[in-house]
Enzyme design. Structure first.
Site, short mmCIF file in Angstrom:
data_model
loop_
_atom_site.label_atom_id
_atom_site.label_comp_id
_atom_site.label_asym_id
_atom_site.label_seq_id
_atom_site.Cartn_x
_atom_site.Cartn_y
_atom_site.Cartn_z
N ASP A 1 -2.41 13.18 0.45
CA ASP A 1 -2.44 14.05 -0.84
C ASP A 1 -3.80 13.65 -1.27
O ASP A 1 -4.55 12.83 -1.10
CB ASP A 1 -1.30 13.62 -1.62
CG ASP A 1 -1.21 12.00 -2.02
OD1 ASP A 1 -2.27 11.47 -1.76
OD2 ASP A 1 0.03 11.66 -2.29
N ASN B 1 0.12 1.55 10.57
CA ASN B 1 -0.11 2.70 9.32
C ASN B 1 -0.67 1.84 8.18
O ASN B 1 -0.16 0.97 7.55
CB ASN B 1 1.38 3.37 9.08
CG ASN B 1 0.94 4.52 8.17
OD1 ASN B 1 0.05 5.41 8.29
ND2 ASN B 1 1.84 4.68 7.06
N GLU C 1 -0.14 10.48 5.43
CA GLU C 1 0.24 10.69 4.19
C GLU C 1 -0.49 11.52 3.11
O GLU C 1 -0.51 11.28 1.98
CB GLU C 1 0.77 9.31 3.55
CG GLU C 1 1.70 8.59 4.27
CD GLU C 1 2.07 7.10 3.77
OE1 GLU C 1 1.93 6.91 2.55
OE2 GLU C 1 2.61 6.35 4.59
N GLU D 1 1.03 -1.21 6.30
CA GLU D 1 0.67 -2.01 4.96
C GLU D 1 0.56 -3.50 5.31
O GLU D 1 0.88 -4.09 4.20
CB GLU D 1 1.13 -1.19 3.87
CG GLU D 1 1.03 0.12 3.82
CD GLU D 1 1.69 0.57 2.32
OE1 GLU D 1 2.24 -0.43 1.54
OE2 GLU D 1 1.84 1.86 2.24
N HIS E 1 -4.53 8.77 0.90
CA HIS E 1 -4.12 8.95 -0.53
C HIS E 1 -5.42 9.27 -1.16
O HIS E 1 -5.92 8.20 -1.59
CB HIS E 1 -3.26 8.00 -1.05
CG HIS E 1 -1.67 8.14 -0.46
ND1 HIS E 1 -0.71 9.23 -0.66
CD2 HIS E 1 -1.15 7.16 0.33
CE1 HIS E 1 0.31 8.80 0.18
NE2 HIS E 1 0.24 7.56 0.63
O1 9MR Z 1 6.64 8.55 -1.68
C1 9MR Z 1 7.50 7.27 -1.57
C2 9MR Z 1 8.19 7.09 -2.79
O2 9MR Z 1 9.15 7.98 -3.00
C3 9MR Z 1 8.76 5.71 -2.90
O3 9MR Z 1 9.33 5.37 -4.29
C4 9MR Z 1 7.75 4.63 -2.74
C5 9MR Z 1 8.49 3.13 -2.85
O4 9MR Z 1 7.71 2.33 -2.24
O5 9MR Z 1 7.24 4.86 -1.41
C6 9MR Z 1 6.65 6.34 -1.35
O6 9MR Z 1 5.95 6.34 -0.25
C7 9MR Z 1 4.92 5.14 0.04
C8 9MR Z 1 4.87 5.26 1.79
O7 9MR Z 1 6.37 4.76 2.26
C9 9MR Z 1 3.88 4.28 1.98
N1 9MR Z 1 2.58 4.52 1.76
C10 9MR Z 1 2.42 4.70 0.23
C11 9MR Z 1 3.33 5.95 -0.06
C12 9MR Z 1 3.30 6.13 -1.57
O8 9MR Z 1 3.54 5.09 -2.33
#
Ligand code: 9MR
Length: 445
Positions: free
Chosen positions: A265, A198, A263, A156, A234
């Protein structure tokens, strides 16, 4: 060495794909996401939380369905280096151990990211932060050396919107070359892992994905080690699956990198959600260099946005319509996808006495859609071809089919399943919206 490894993996993929064709013609479809993806040399993975591994429903689904895992939070900087220079791998190691025990690959996530940094790193800047980041990449990639299929080396790093600029962050402020420095450190530490960039909102062609594209092109031209690009995917009503998703994956693949859906969903429910999941799956399958798909959690209740019910299993661990549609898509539309028991009893089968054929329908019906499995049985004379007509209730429509050529409610054999011995059977199936049919008639040719 690295190049050779990829070429070899490519030819193995072809062999596996050829095997899958044979399997498909005998209608022995793989019945789990991982096995179905493996038939085309791909993986089907999920994000995993270490603290849920002791939940038997969660673990049961994980062990049965998935052949790749991504630690959801356990490999992030705050988890692995909570104090500078002191590394803590307990939870991540637990996930890697589970992956090994079930024969799953591991996607490492994520070595360098502006978010989820430990407090000490948030307070650093300049060369101190740059060296801390590079040390972190080196230590973590070395700890997991040889055990990671693909690393999200940088996550990101680009801004949303139309600027096409890098995202402002403490890492970005150490100099524009922080991304390539992270990739070089990762390659030096674990030369066998594929190294990915990513991001999210890069799933279709837009200013942000164009900026990532330009970076990858630049890295390839200058020999910066990058092997893959991850598309988080997402999706929801505000940010739906883009119509140019496949084209976007393909244009990146054409730069000479692998692509991965990392990722996935999709918020929603029922047929609409199932249709989008199937379309995302088909997009990956249509791109040779798309290695696999990871969904961001197992049950809806495991999701970071649980209220949007964006995953393939409901809160109790039951397979949703979206699961069935993904499995059907993975099976290439040439195999029989339903794995849940029919929710309506099959129509009665007249005994196959005279010549001709009979057909019976098993329906897996949900609110708004269905999967139908149709069994065609030859009578006393062998068939050289067959056509089954079904009566679709009003408002119902067929959206895709497998093992048959469809035209409205009429389904005919394809090349490999027209010949059916006397008394023997073959199966085909189709998926649709609305209420599925229960009445059919079979004509022999
Ligand atoms: O699913 C993850 C969640 O449990 C955490 O609290 C969050 C914190 O930043 O991160 C979520 O996963 C993220 C991933 O690491 C990067 N892309 C976005 C995902 C969803 O927020």
């Amino acid at each position: 060495m690295k190049r050779f490894r990829h070429v070899l993996a490519g030819s193995l993929g072809l062999l596996v794909a050829a095997g899958a064709l044979t399997v498909a013609s005998t209608a022995n479809a793989a019945t789990t996401l991982g096995a179905s993806a493996a038939a085309s040399g791909r993986y089907f993975g999920t994000a995993v939380a270490a603290y849920k591994l002791s939940d038997s429903t969660y673990s049961g689904i994980l062990n049965r369905e998935f052949n790749s895992v991504t630690p959801e939070n356990e490999m992030k900087w705050d988890a692995t280096e909570p104090t500078q220079g002191q590394f803590s791998y307990g939870s991540a190691d637990q996930i890697v151990a589970r992956a090994k025990s079930i024969g799953a690959k591991v996607r490492g996530h994520a070595l360098a990211w502006h978010s989820q940094q430990p407090g000490w790193a948030q307070n650093l800047s300049g060369t101190a932060l740059r060296s801390a980041m590079l040390n972190h990449v080196t230590q973590v990639a070395t700890h997991y050396k040889g055990q990671i299929d693909s690393w999200d080396v940088v996550n990101e790093a680009f801004a949303d919107g139309s600027s096409g600029a890098r995202r402002d962050s403490n890492l970005q402020r150490t100099g524009n070359d922080w991304i390539e420095a992270a990739f070089r450190a990762a390659r030096a530490a674990d030369p066998a892992a594929k190294l990915c960039y990513n991001d999210y909102n890069t799933d279709g062609q837009n200013a942000k994905s164009n900026a990532v594209f330009a970076m990858v092109q630049d890295f390839k031209s200058r020999g910066v080690p990058i092997d893959c690009v991850g598309f988080q995917s997402h999706f929801n009503a505000q940010s739906p699956l883009p119509s140019d998703y496949q084209a976007n994956l393909q244009r990146f693949a054409n730069l000479g990198v692998d692509v991965q859906i990392t990722e996935l969903d999709i918020e929603g429910s029922g047929a609409a959600q199932a249709t989008s999941f199937a379309a995302a799956t088909r997009a990956c399958l249509a791109v040779t260099r798309c290695n696999g798909i990871t969904v961001w959690g197992i049950r809806d209740s495991d999701s970071w946005r649980a209220s949007g019910t964006p995953l393939l299993f409901d809160g109790s661990g039951n397979k949703k319509a979206a699961y069935e549609s993904v499995l059907a898509a993975l099976n290439g539309g040439t195999t029989t996808p339903p794995t849940t028991p029919p929710t309506t009893p099959p129509t009665t089968t007249p005994p196959p006495t005279g010549s001709g054929c009979t057909s019976t329908i098993s329906l897996n019906q949900w609110n708004g859609g269905f999967v139908a499995t149709v069994k065609v049985t030859a009578g006393a004379t062998a068939l050289s071809g067959w056509t089954v007509n079904v009566t679709l209730p009003s408002g119902a429509a067929v959206t895709n089919s497998w093992n048959a050529q469809a035209s409205g409610g009429s389904f005919s054999n394809v090349a490999y399943n027209g010949s059916v011995n006397a008394g023997a059977s073959t199966e085909f199936g189709f998926q649709g919206t609305g209420t599925g049919p229960s009445v059919s008639s079979c004509t022999a040719r």
